[in-house]
Design an enzyme around this catalytic site. Structure first.
Site, short mmCIF file in Angstrom:
data_model
loop_
_atom_site.label_atom_id
_atom_site.label_comp_id
_atom_site.label_asym_id
_atom_site.label_seq_id
_atom_site.Cartn_x
_atom_site.Cartn_y
_atom_site.Cartn_z
N GLY A 55 0.84 -1.19 0.00
CA GLY A 55 0.00 0.00 0.00
C GLY A 55 0.88 1.25 0.00
CB THR A 56 4.05 2.02 1.77
OG1 THR A 56 3.51 1.77 3.07
CG2 THR A 56 5.04 3.16 1.83
CG ASN A 78 -4.21 4.14 9.73
OD1 ASN A 78 -4.58 5.19 9.18
ND2 ASN A 78 -3.09 4.06 10.40
CD GLN A 80 -6.56 -0.40 8.13
OE1 GLN A 80 -6.89 -1.57 8.35
NE2 GLN A 80 -5.30 -0.02 8.08
CB SER A 107 -2.19 -2.88 1.55
OG SER A 107 -1.24 -3.75 2.09
N GLY A 108 -2.49 -5.90 0.07
CA GLY A 108 -2.92 -7.29 0.20
C GLY A 108 -3.02 -7.80 1.62
CG HIS A 109 -0.20 -6.56 4.88
ND1 HIS A 109 -0.23 -6.21 6.20
CD2 HIS A 109 0.23 -5.46 4.22
CE1 HIS A 109 0.18 -4.95 6.34
NE2 HIS A 109 0.46 -4.48 5.14
CB THR A 132 10.33 -10.12 -12.64
OG1 THR A 132 11.30 -9.91 -13.66
CG2 THR A 132 9.64 -11.45 -12.88
CB CYS A 139 4.15 2.16 10.59
SG CYS A 139 2.62 1.92 9.79
N1 PLP Z 1 -2.52 3.37 4.20
C1 PLP Z 1 -3.22 3.00 5.28
C2 PLP Z 1 -4.48 3.71 5.61
C3 PLP Z 1 -2.77 1.95 6.08
O1 PLP Z 1 -3.47 1.59 7.16
C4 PLP Z 1 -1.56 1.30 5.74
C5 PLP Z 1 -1.02 0.21 6.59
O2 PLP Z 1 -1.32 0.13 7.76
C6 PLP Z 1 -0.88 1.71 4.58
C7 PLP Z 1 -1.37 2.76 3.84
C8 PLP Z 1 0.41 1.05 4.16
O3 PLP Z 1 0.18 -0.20 3.60
P1 PLP Z 1 1.37 -1.30 3.55
O4 PLP Z 1 1.50 -1.83 4.94
O5 PLP Z 1 0.88 -2.32 2.57
O6 PLP Z 1 2.57 -0.59 3.09
#
Ligand code: PLP
Length: 377
Positions: free
Chosen positions: A69-70, A149, A177, A197-199, A235, A323
């Site tokens: 996601g980042t 989040n 989120q 984001s996948g996770h 890739t 984070c």
């Molecule tokens: N944006 C939001 C609102 C999130 O909650 C997060 C992760 O907690 C991210 C971006 C970042 O995603 P990733 O962990 O896949 O880098």
């Protein structure tokens, strides 16, 4: 062991794991190769792309796979800023974004871009009229999250999308989120770019998506080969992409039943805490909120002490974003909402998901009040 930190990350769904494993074993190949091995994985990548597009309601050609996601947020914001610096240098965002957006915009500020940081109300909500007032003829991008989040509040994305479309300004939405918790429709929301984001969805860590609507001009972040229609070189992470496609398919099928189930569990958790302890406050609007998230302040308690004590009882929760935990700063989201420092310091996020049951909530409700009473003493 009870895991209530799904907004940090979610366990990989067993069906997702089953779908991805062959791509680490017999189904290897580089999707750019023209032989049978390449064609086999190329087909799997395109099938996953279709599933992601159907889940996010966009066209498959608009799906660009990223590593997170980042990365998707960075690619959207820096990509638009770089492609449109001739038109203007003004970006509008909010004070409560995830660091993936906050720090990308701060970086651009240092490079000479002009960033407007919108405030939120005490309820954590955003007033779209205040956003429209900030637009100038130098504005090139609006970037806001769909759901927060830390507290789960949901922004009025359709209204923001309409404003952006009326003023012909690109709109990037961080939906990391929200995906899998509330419906997402890129077309109805009028977004130009949308990050997932996948996770957070039951796929593994290391895979994300940026939807780039057709016609949107954004420079790539990573240069190299022609993968992802020249939008993202490198890739492809085939197993991750297959996993994300499967996770989207599963999330789409269970979205409404699962969100109703989680809302019920979350309300049971909140009501249980409110009825067993005084001086407790729920942060953020209670209606316009993700169904799985509760952010609760406990007066007279340090969140870190509460976290450690809950951890000793086998319960995993967090104080704010994963984070930024481990740093002793209070949440930028709670400060933006005007929550006083003493209260913000005692705030904990409970975020529920697929494997949580009423028994988990009841266990938490047996353990937590006693811990809070002890810490208050
Ligand atoms: N944006 C939001 C609102 C999130 O909650 C997060 C992760 O907690 C991210 C971006 C970042 O995603 P990733 O962990 O896949 O880098």
């Amino acid at each position: 062991m009870i895991y209530m930190d799904y907004n940090a990350t979610a366990p990989v769904h067993p069906e997702v794991l089953e779908a991805l494993l062959p791509f680490y074993r017999e189904s290897f190949g580089n999707p750019s190769s023209i032989h049978w091995a390449g064609r086999r994985v190329k087909a799997a990548v395109e099938e996953a792309r279709d599933k992601v597009a159907s889940f996010l309601r966009c066209a498959p050609v608009e799906v660009v796979f990223t590593s997170s996601g980042t990365e998707a947020d960075n690619m959207a914001i820096k990509g638009v800023a770089s492609a449109h610096c001739g038109k203007g240098n003004h970006i509008i965002t909010t004070c409560v974004e995830h660091p993936a957006v906050l720090n990308t915009c701060r970086y651009l500020e240092r490079k000479g871009y002009d960033v407007t940081w919108l405030e939120v109300g005490h309820d954590g909500l955003l007033d779209p009229a205040s956003l429209e007032e900030c637009i100038t003829d130098r504005t090139i991008l609006i970037s806001t999250m769909l759901a927060n989040n830390e507290i789960g509040t949901i922004f009025p994305i359709r209204e923001i999308g309409e404003i952006a479309a009326r003023h012909r300004i690109y709109f990037h939405c961080d939906a990391v989120q929200a995906a899998g918790k509330i419906p997402i429709d890129c077309r109805e929301m009028n977004v130009s770019l949308l990050a997932v984001s996948g996770h957070k969805l039951g796929a593994p860590q290391g895979i994300g998506v940026l939807v780039v609507r057709q016609g949107v001009k954004a420079h790539p972040l990573i240069h190299g080969g022609a993968q992802e229609r020249n939008r993202r070189a490198g890739t492809e992470n085939v197993a991750g992409i297959v996993a994300l496609g499967k996770a989207c398919e599963l999330a789409q099928a269970s979205l409404s039943s699962e969100s109703a189930r989680l809302r019920e569990l979350r309300d049971r958790l909140e009501n249980g805490i409110l009825s067993s302890l005084p001086d407790v406050r729920i942060n953020g609007d209670r209606e316009k909120r993700l169904p799985n998230t509760a952010n609760i302040s406990f007066t007279g308690v340090e969140a870190d002490s509460l976290l450690v004590n809950l951890d000793l009882a086998g319960i995993a929760v967090s104080s704010g974003a994963a984070c930024s935990s481990g740093t002793l700063r209070t949440s930028h989201v709670l400060s933006a909402m005007g929550v006083e420092h003493a209260l913000a310091k005692g705030s904990v996020r409970f975020s529920l998901g697929r494997e949580n049951s009423a028994a988990d909530v009841d266990y938490l409700l047996r353990e937590l009040p006693e811990i809070v009473r002890r810490l208050r003493k």
